[in-house]
Design a protein around this motif. Structure first.
Motif, PDB file in Angstrom:
ATOM      1  N   GLY A 129      -8.230   2.848   7.956  1.00 12.04           N
ATOM      2  CA  GLY A 129      -7.791   2.000   6.865  1.00 12.04           C
ATOM      3  C   GLY A 129      -6.281   1.884   6.738  1.00 12.04           C
ATOM      4  N   GLU A 130      -5.859   1.193   5.692  1.00 12.18           N
ATOM      5  CA  GLU A 130      -4.436   0.904   5.479  1.00 12.18           C
ATOM      6  C   GLU A 130      -3.623   2.174   5.275  1.00 12.18           C
ATOM      7  OE1 GLU A 130      -1.690  -1.971   2.580  1.00 12.18           O
ATOM      8  OE2 GLU A 130      -3.882  -1.958   2.437  1.00 12.18           O
ATOM      9  N   TYR A 131      -4.163   3.088   4.470  1.00  6.51           N
ATOM     10  CA  TYR A 131      -3.423   4.325   4.230  1.00  6.51           C
ATOM     11  C   TYR A 131      -3.365   5.186   5.486  1.00  6.51           C
ATOM     12  CZ  TYR A 131      -1.650   8.493   1.971  1.00  6.51           C
ATOM     13  OH  TYR A 131      -0.872   9.569   1.619  1.00  6.51           O
ATOM     14  N   ARG A 178      -0.261  -1.080  12.209  1.00  3.34           N
ATOM     15  CA  ARG A 178      -1.480  -1.551  11.548  1.00  3.34           C
ATOM     16  C   ARG A 178      -2.677  -1.489  12.504  1.00  3.34           C
ATOM     17  NH1 ARG A 178      -0.830  -3.962   6.675  1.00  3.34           N
ATOM     18  NH2 ARG A 178       1.312  -4.338   6.009  1.00  3.34           N
ATOM     19  N   TYR A 234      -1.973   0.299  -3.940  1.00  3.84           N
ATOM     20  CA  TYR A 234      -1.146   0.596  -2.789  1.00  3.84           C
ATOM     21  C   TYR A 234       0.267   0.028  -2.913  1.00  3.84           C
ATOM     22  CZ  TYR A 234      -4.854   2.475   0.207  1.00  3.84           C
ATOM     23  OH  TYR A 234      -5.820   3.251   0.769  1.00  3.84           O
ATOM     24  N   GLN A 270       4.091  -3.561  10.944  1.00  6.22           N
ATOM     25  CA  GLN A 270       3.084  -4.256  11.747  1.00  6.22           C
ATOM     26  C   GLN A 270       2.654  -3.454  12.972  1.00  6.22           C
ATOM     27  OE1 GLN A 270       1.589  -7.116  10.784  1.00  6.22           O
ATOM     28  NE2 GLN A 270       0.194  -6.774  12.493  1.00  6.22           N
ATOM     29  N   ASP A 276      -3.152   4.110   8.472  1.00  5.94           N
ATOM     30  CA  ASP A 276      -2.093   3.531   9.307  1.00  5.94           C
ATOM     31  C   ASP A 276      -0.714   3.976   8.821  1.00  5.94           C
ATOM     32  OD1 ASP A 276      -4.113   2.246  10.626  1.00  5.94           O
ATOM     33  OD2 ASP A 276      -3.766   0.291   9.686  1.00  5.94           O
ATOM     34  N   PHE A 277      -0.567   4.116   7.515  1.00  9.21           N
ATOM     35  CA  PHE A 277       0.702   4.576   6.939  1.00  9.21           C
ATOM     36  C   PHE A 277       1.001   6.013   7.384  1.00  9.21           C
ATOM     37  CE2 PHE A 277       3.283   5.169   2.814  1.00  9.21           C
ATOM     38  CZ  PHE A 277       4.389   4.510   3.346  1.00  9.21           C
ATOM     39  N   THR A 304       3.034  -0.305   5.377  1.00 12.28           N
ATOM     40  CA  THR A 304       2.927  -0.007   6.803  1.00 12.28           C
ATOM     41  C   THR A 304       3.486  -1.163   7.623  1.00 12.28           C
ATOM     42  OG1 THR A 304       0.880   1.159   6.292  1.00 12.28           O
ATOM     43  CG2 THR A 304       1.361   0.728   8.621  1.00 12.28           C
ATOM     44  N   PHE A 307     -11.845   3.388  -0.247  1.00 11.54           N
ATOM     45  CA  PHE A 307     -11.243   3.587   1.060  1.00 11.54           C
ATOM     46  C   PHE A 307     -11.787   4.825   1.774  1.00 11.54           C
ATOM     47  CE2 PHE A 307      -8.426   0.652  -0.935  1.00 11.54           C
ATOM     48  CZ  PHE A 307      -7.995  -0.157   0.106  1.00 11.54           C
ATOM     49  N   VAL A 325       2.247   1.917  -0.334  1.00 16.25           N
ATOM     50  CA  VAL A 325       1.868   1.972   1.075  1.00 16.25           C
ATOM     51  C   VAL A 325       2.368   0.694   1.748  1.00 16.25           C
ATOM     52  CG1 VAL A 325      -0.063   2.068   2.696  1.00 16.25           C
ATOM     53  CG2 VAL A 325      -0.130   3.381   0.578  1.00 16.25           C
TER      54      VAL A 325
END
Length: 444
Positions: free
Chosen positions: A208-210, A202, A141, A199, A212-213, A197, A275, A195
């Motif tokens: 997941g993290e992606y 989030r 990421y 705060q 949120d992106f 993102t 993920f 990636v």
């Protein structure tokens, strides 16, 4: 992938007609768009539009080295990554957006993982990149190459800055007394790697993290739409939202016999599986592949009074079609030779279903330079087995593996491309091969 799609979208011409037969450019590659090539921006500028570009350029810029010579090496001609330490960033670059019809440009040179790590404004860097950005490979990421960076630049600042610049451009157009029409091209740094993102986004996606992106990307779109609404421009503005390629983060599964036999879950694929994203739904493959997962992307339209809300069109279109469609909307004829691969898709955007398809065929081109052609329900991958991109197997040798020399799929009955029917339909293979060859050989 990034560069070919951007070239096709702005010029109405397939990128494989240029020097770039595979891959993408980097942040120091020379310009890919020819100086005399008509672009959507240059065409609309002549038609009286104010034109702006905010975002990731990735079509090459002409930089000057510290010794005063022009940077001429392309990405495919150098080993590894060019870091930019030998570039004179105090000099303006040429061959960029301002040279190709854009009145205003604010953005970055290429993808966010490629140097130079600095903001660009019109034909110059905003602040000189005098610092060194270390190479980051701790996680997929955060993959970022080594290179020069300016003191004001952080990856997390890019999307918020692009949002503000896009809003500012629209607000300035609304405030002009002349009320001239405008064209804003906003190619984003997201959701490409890295990636990063912020705060406030989030945990918002629950994916997941992606995920949120992607929510942060959605926020950019929302800001643009809200600005159009607030300034009273929405009712007379056509908004198109799409992607330059299919998703990379995809819980990819073997679809066809070749995949089952050769696919190995290692490295990139293992990380993506962790993920669990289904970024390309049921489609086969990912970004860079010749399969549908690499090419079939969303194409969302908001055009009040023109495009009916909450409707879906099954028309086949390409992003190369923007130039011819812009000409049709404005009622101005394109110059001879402009947009050779661009088709008018305006009927597909309106309320009545077109009497005939707006486009009879589409040409696919993978990261490794593999060709495919789509016509009606049929898709022929010309003389290649495998993905031709990132997914395994990338290439198969029929002499060793057996089976046909190419791939043929009926996308109406088999959109996931699970059944290669190349052998069963030699007549269709021959017809599509002949048409693809004619398109590749044609000047227009």
């Amino acid at each position: 992938v990034c560069t070919p799609t951007r070239y096709g979208l702005l010029t109405g011409r397939y990128s494989w007609r240029t020097r770039m037969k595979s891959g993408v450019l980097d942040g120091y590659s020379p310009p890919l768009i020819e100086p005399d090539r008509v672009t959507v921006a240059s065409f609309l500028k002549k038609a009286g539009y104010t034109t702006g570009c905010v975002g990731k350029w990735h079509l090459g810029l002409q930089w000057t080295r510290q010794d005063g010579a022009l940077e001429t090496a392309d990405k495919g001609e150098v080993k590894g990554v060019r870091h930019g330490f030998d570039i004179d960033h105090a000099r303006p670059f040429i061959g960029g957006p301002n040279a190709l019809g854009f009145d205003h440009f604010f953005g970055i040179s290429a993808s966010l993982n490629m140097p130079p790590f600095c903001f660009l404004q019109n034909d110059r860097v905003l602040h000189p990149p005098t610092l060194k950005q270390e190479r980051m490979r701790d996680a997929l990421y955060l993959a970022t190459d080594e290179g020069v960076r300016s003191a004001d630049f952080t990856n997390f600042a890019v999307m918020p800055r692009f949002t503000g610049e896009a809003m500012d451009f629209i607000e300035k157009q609304a405030a002009t007394a002349e009320k001239t029409p405008f064209f804003l091209y906003a190619p984003l740094s997201s959701p490409h790697l890295p990636v990063v993102t912020n705060q406030e986004y989030r945990g918002k996606s629950q994916a997941g993290e992606y995920g949120d992106f992607v929510v942060e990307t959605d926020a950019f779109v929302g800001a643009v739409l809200d600005t159009l609404d607030r300034t009273g421009l929405a009712q007379n503005t056509l908004v198109l939202f799409t992607s330059d390629n299919g998703g990379l983060f995809h819980h990819w599964e073997a679809k066809e016999a070749d995949d089952v036999k050769h696919y190995k879950i290692t490295g990139r694929a293992e990380h993506i599986r962790e993920f669990g994203h289904q970024g390309n739904a049921h489609l086969r493959g990912t970004k860079a592949d010749i399969w549908e997962g690499g090419h079939r992307v969303p194409f969302l339209v908001r055009w009040p009074g023109k495009t009916p809300a909450c409707t879906v069109s099954t028309e086949l279109v390409e992003l190369t079609d923007l130039l011819a469609t812009a000409a049709d909307i404005t009622g101005i004829t394109l110059p001879v030779g402009a947009g050779p691969d661009s088709h008018i898709i305006l009927p597909a955007l309106l309320s009545e279903k077109p009497a005939k398809p707006v486009r009879e065929f589409a040409v696919h081109h993978s990261m490794q330079g593999v060709f495919a052609i789509r016509e009606g329900p049929w898709k022929l991958v010309d003389g290649h087995r495998g993905s031709g991109g990132f997914s395994q197997p990338k290439t198969l040798d029929p002499a060793k593996e057996g089976g046909p020399p190419g791939q043929l799929y009926n996308l109406t009955t088999d959109p996931a491309e699970t059944q290669n029917v190349y052998v069963e339909h030699p007549d269709i293979v021959q017809r599509l091969t002949t048409r693809l060859n004619a398109i590749r050989d044609a000047v227009r």
